[in-house]
Design a protein around this motif. Structure first.
Motif, PDB file in Angstrom:
ATOM      1  N   PHE A  90       0.840  -1.378  -0.086  1.00 19.34           N
ATOM      2  CA  PHE A  90       0.119   0.085   0.123  1.00 19.34           C
ATOM      3  C   PHE A  90       0.991   1.181  -0.121  1.00 19.34           C
ATOM      4  CE2 PHE A  90      -2.535   3.299   2.041  1.00 19.34           C
ATOM      5  CZ  PHE A  90      -3.616   3.364   1.375  1.00 19.34           C
ATOM      6  N   GLY A  91       1.949   1.295   0.951  1.00 18.36           N
ATOM      7  CA  GLY A  91       2.605   2.409   0.950  1.00 18.36           C
ATOM      8  C   GLY A  91       3.701   2.720  -0.273  1.00 18.36           C
ATOM      9  N   ALA A  92       4.109   1.566  -0.627  1.00 19.56           N
ATOM     10  CA  ALA A  92       4.932   1.774  -2.084  1.00 19.56           C
ATOM     11  C   ALA A  92       4.151   1.951  -3.206  1.00 19.56           C
ATOM     12  CB  ALA A  92       5.634   0.335  -2.266  1.00 19.56           C
ATOM     13  N   GLU A  93       2.862   1.713  -3.330  1.00 19.08           N
ATOM     14  CA  GLU A  93       2.228   1.914  -4.246  1.00 19.08           C
ATOM     15  C   GLU A  93       1.754   3.646  -4.251  1.00 19.08           C
ATOM     16  OE1 GLU A  93       0.162  -0.013  -6.736  1.00 19.08           O
ATOM     17  OE2 GLU A  93       1.324  -1.725  -6.605  1.00 19.08           O
ATOM     18  N   ARG A  94       1.437   4.035  -2.909  1.00 13.39           N
ATOM     19  CA  ARG A  94       0.917   5.422  -2.734  1.00 13.39           C
ATOM     20  C   ARG A  94       2.318   6.231  -3.237  1.00 13.39           C
ATOM     21  NH1 ARG A  94      -3.698   6.935  -3.523  1.00 13.39           N
ATOM     22  NH2 ARG A  94      -3.004   8.798  -2.894  1.00 13.39           N
ATOM     23  N   ILE A  95       3.386   5.972  -2.901  1.00 12.33           N
ATOM     24  CA  ILE A  95       4.667   6.778  -3.312  1.00 12.33           C
ATOM     25  C   ILE A  95       4.882   6.765  -4.528  1.00 12.33           C
ATOM     26  CG2 ILE A  95       7.134   6.571  -2.996  1.00 12.33           C
ATOM     27  CD1 ILE A  95       6.618   5.236  -0.064  1.00 12.33           C
ATOM     28  N   ALA A  96       4.614   5.458  -5.358  1.00 13.92           N
ATOM     29  CA  ALA A  96       4.476   5.665  -6.659  1.00 13.92           C
ATOM     30  C   ALA A  96       3.520   6.424  -7.532  1.00 13.92           C
ATOM     31  CB  ALA A  96       4.579   4.164  -7.327  1.00 13.92           C
ATOM     32  N   TYR A  97       2.449   6.517  -6.760  1.00 14.78           N
ATOM     33  CA  TYR A  97       1.397   7.144  -7.212  1.00 14.78           C
ATOM     34  C   TYR A  97       1.462   8.815  -7.099  1.00 14.78           C
ATOM     35  CZ  TYR A  97      -3.599   9.170  -7.490  1.00 14.78           C
ATOM     36  OH  TYR A  97      -4.614   9.837  -7.302  1.00 14.78           O
ATOM     37  N   VAL A  98       2.058   9.151  -6.137  1.00 14.74           N
ATOM     38  CA  VAL A  98       2.470  10.534  -5.894  1.00 14.74           C
ATOM     39  C   VAL A  98       3.526  10.996  -7.061  1.00 14.74           C
ATOM     40  CG1 VAL A  98       3.687  12.066  -4.124  1.00 14.74           C
ATOM     41  CG2 VAL A  98       1.944  10.788  -3.383  1.00 14.74           C
ATOM     42  N   VAL A  99       4.465  10.250  -7.151  1.00 13.90           N
ATOM     43  CA  VAL A  99       5.573  10.398  -8.311  1.00 13.90           C
ATOM     44  C   VAL A  99       4.928  10.699  -9.440  1.00 13.90           C
ATOM     45  CG1 VAL A  99       7.449   9.651  -9.360  1.00 13.90           C
ATOM     46  CG2 VAL A  99       7.176   9.523  -6.782  1.00 13.90           C
ATOM     47  N   GLU A 100       3.747   9.846 -10.123  1.00 17.12           N
ATOM     48  CA  GLU A 100       3.121   9.901 -11.090  1.00 17.12           C
ATOM     49  C   GLU A 100       2.413  11.068 -11.262  1.00 17.12           C
ATOM     50  OE1 GLU A 100       1.676   6.330 -12.467  1.00 17.12           O
ATOM     51  OE2 GLU A 100       0.720   7.236 -14.484  1.00 17.12           O
ATOM     52  N   TYR A 101       1.548  11.243 -10.202  1.00 20.60           N
ATOM     53  CA  TYR A 101       0.225  12.426 -10.375  1.00 20.60           C
ATOM     54  C   TYR A 101       0.910  13.471  -9.521  1.00 20.60           C
ATOM     55  CZ  TYR A 101      -1.995   8.538 -12.396  1.00 20.60           C
ATOM     56  OH  TYR A 101      -2.617   7.849 -13.195  1.00 20.60           O
ATOM     57  N   GLY A 102       1.789  13.645  -8.923  1.00 15.92           N
ATOM     58  CA  GLY A 102       2.006  14.723  -8.160  1.00 15.92           C
ATOM     59  C   GLY A 102       1.923  16.023  -8.658  1.00 15.92           C
ATOM     60  N   ASP A 103       2.275  16.523  -9.881  1.00 13.58           N
ATOM     61  CA  ASP A 103       2.015  17.637 -10.386  1.00 13.58           C
ATOM     62  C   ASP A 103       0.366  17.869 -10.652  1.00 13.58           C
ATOM     63  OD1 ASP A 103       4.465  18.982 -10.939  1.00 13.58           O
ATOM     64  OD2 ASP A 103       4.669  17.610 -12.699  1.00 13.58           O
ATOM     65  N   LEU A 104      -0.310  16.983 -10.849  1.00  8.20           N
ATOM     66  CA  LEU A 104      -1.644  16.830 -10.835  1.00  8.20           C
ATOM     67  C   LEU A 104      -2.378  17.252  -9.645  1.00  8.20           C
ATOM     68  CD1 LEU A 104      -3.368  16.521 -13.500  1.00  8.20           C
ATOM     69  CD2 LEU A 104      -3.703  14.210 -12.700  1.00  8.20           C
ATOM     70  N   VAL A 105      -1.590  16.502  -8.484  1.00 15.13           N
ATOM     71  CA  VAL A 105      -2.082  16.858  -7.246  1.00 15.13           C
ATOM     72  C   VAL A 105      -2.123  18.352  -6.876  1.00 15.13           C
ATOM     73  CG1 VAL A 105      -1.799  16.137  -4.863  1.00 15.13           C
ATOM     74  CG2 VAL A 105      -1.613  14.489  -6.318  1.00 15.13           C
ATOM     75  N   LEU A 106      -0.906  18.750  -6.970  1.00 14.85           N
ATOM     76  CA  LEU A 106      -0.433  20.164  -6.761  1.00 14.85           C
ATOM     77  C   LEU A 106      -1.308  21.176  -7.581  1.00 14.85           C
ATOM     78  CD1 LEU A 106       3.199  20.128  -6.191  1.00 14.85           C
ATOM     79  CD2 LEU A 106       1.553  19.896  -4.572  1.00 14.85           C
ATOM     80  N   ALA A 107      -1.595  20.924  -8.933  1.00 17.07           N
ATOM     81  CA  ALA A 107      -2.303  21.883  -9.765  1.00 17.07           C
ATOM     82  C   ALA A 107      -3.793  21.729  -9.372  1.00 17.07           C
ATOM     83  CB  ALA A 107      -2.194  21.273 -11.033  1.00 17.07           C
ATOM     84  N   ALA A 108      -4.341  20.739  -8.914  1.00 16.54           N
ATOM     85  CA  ALA A 108      -5.789  20.778  -8.566  1.00 16.54           C
ATOM     86  C   ALA A 108      -5.959  21.177  -7.209  1.00 16.54           C
ATOM     87  CB  ALA A 108      -6.304  19.209  -8.710  1.00 16.54           C
ATOM     88  N   GLY A 109      -4.778  21.648  -6.418  1.00 16.88           N
ATOM     89  CA  GLY A 109      -5.195  22.139  -4.945  1.00 16.88           C
ATOM     90  C   GLY A 109      -5.677  20.885  -4.164  1.00 16.88           C
TER      91      GLY A 109
END
Lengths: 194, 194
Positions: free
Chosen positions: A97-116
């Motif tokens: 779960f943790g490893a996949e969340r970390i990979a997710y943040v790397v993949e979608y990080g800009d999206l997360v920040l852009a969407a606030g």
């Protein structure tokens, strides 16, 4: 539903999928900055009005993309193959779960920040409540004995906060491998001390 | 510094103290909402212009109040009496650190939210870096053996994020006692599994 209404609905679903695929392509090619409503309309071969009707705004489009990836992630930890999904020992599922969340943040990080998405109200998001319950269930299955498994699950998921992980990666040059090792160390200690 | 300049500087410091004390009184009486620049000027017996020259804006005043309480907290964990300050065993100091942070959030929570302190850039704040180093040092002293004590310290301090704690307290009715117990459980497991 009439056959005509059903056909219309399925057309709408296909259009939505085509737009989201095109949006992901644009991000892959040029990062989040490359994703504009104009370019998306052009890439998907639809009018700009269609794009705005569908998503409301660029921020709405970002949120839809995130919701979509979040739903895919949820499906994987709830119903997908082990070790993330059911079938693996609970500690292995927690580590995945943790490893996949970390990979997710790397993949979608800009999206997360852009969407606030990660700013105000980030603890209200249904997804966060679901992760919390999921981690709590795995802690219990792993034999975690404590009066407060739900609070412990919340503490563990708090360490996976996307903004925090992105800060470590981008400002401190921490690799995703080191983050995954640190997650493993934390979770193993919490479960093993039981 | 000339004696005249020194006297002037000490006058300024006294004025600042008087304004901050008056601001804390107002908050104590009526919450953060009761703290306006007008009321502060009236309470401290100075002109409104003085208040604005000193703090710039209401948000600036909030930040100053927070900085001031943060500095007091730092002084206590760095130089104050045990168990928070030096002299107690490292695990006791870690437990006191969490308990005091939780109490701090309860006391200054509205201020934290009003100043937007906890939003964007909250990992850049020097205070956060200092807590992180402090927790890392205590982990090492407690015999924590791991390749990543700094990352572990960051994970532990992430669980004390003010917005997260306020959300648990206000939306879920979690008491500060339960939060302190959960912190104790987490830290003890991390240290004991060493």
């Amino acid at each position: 539903m009439t056959p005509a209404a059903a056909a219309e609905r399925s057309d709408a679903a296909r259009n939505r999928e085509r737009l989201l695929l095109a949006a992901r392509d644009l991000i892959e090619e040029g990062g989040v900055a490359a994703l504009t409503m104009d370019r998306l309309a052009e890439r998907a071969g639809v009018g700009k009005g269609t794009v705005f009707r569908r998503f409301g705004s660029r921020a709405g489009l970002m949120l839809t993309l995130l919701d979509d990836s979040e739903a895919a992630f949820q499906a994987r930890f709830l119903f997908g193959p082990p070790p993330l999904g059911p079938g693996a020992p609970p500690l292995d599922r927690l580590l995945a779960f943790g490893a996949e969340r970390i990979a997710y943040v790397v993949e979608y990080g800009d999206l997360v920040l852009a969407a606030g998405h990660a700013a105000r109200g980030r603890f209200e998001v249904p997804a966060v409540a679901l992760w919390n319950r999921h981690v709590e269930m795995l802690l219990r299955e792993a034999g975690f004995r404590s009066p407060e498994p739900w609070l412990m699950a919340g503490s563990l998921t708090a360490t996976l906060d996307p903004e925090r992980l992105l800060h470590l990666i981008r400002q401190h040059g921490v690799t995703t491998e080191r983050l995954a090792v640190s997650w493993r160390d934390l979770v193993t200690r919490v479960v093993m001390a039981t």
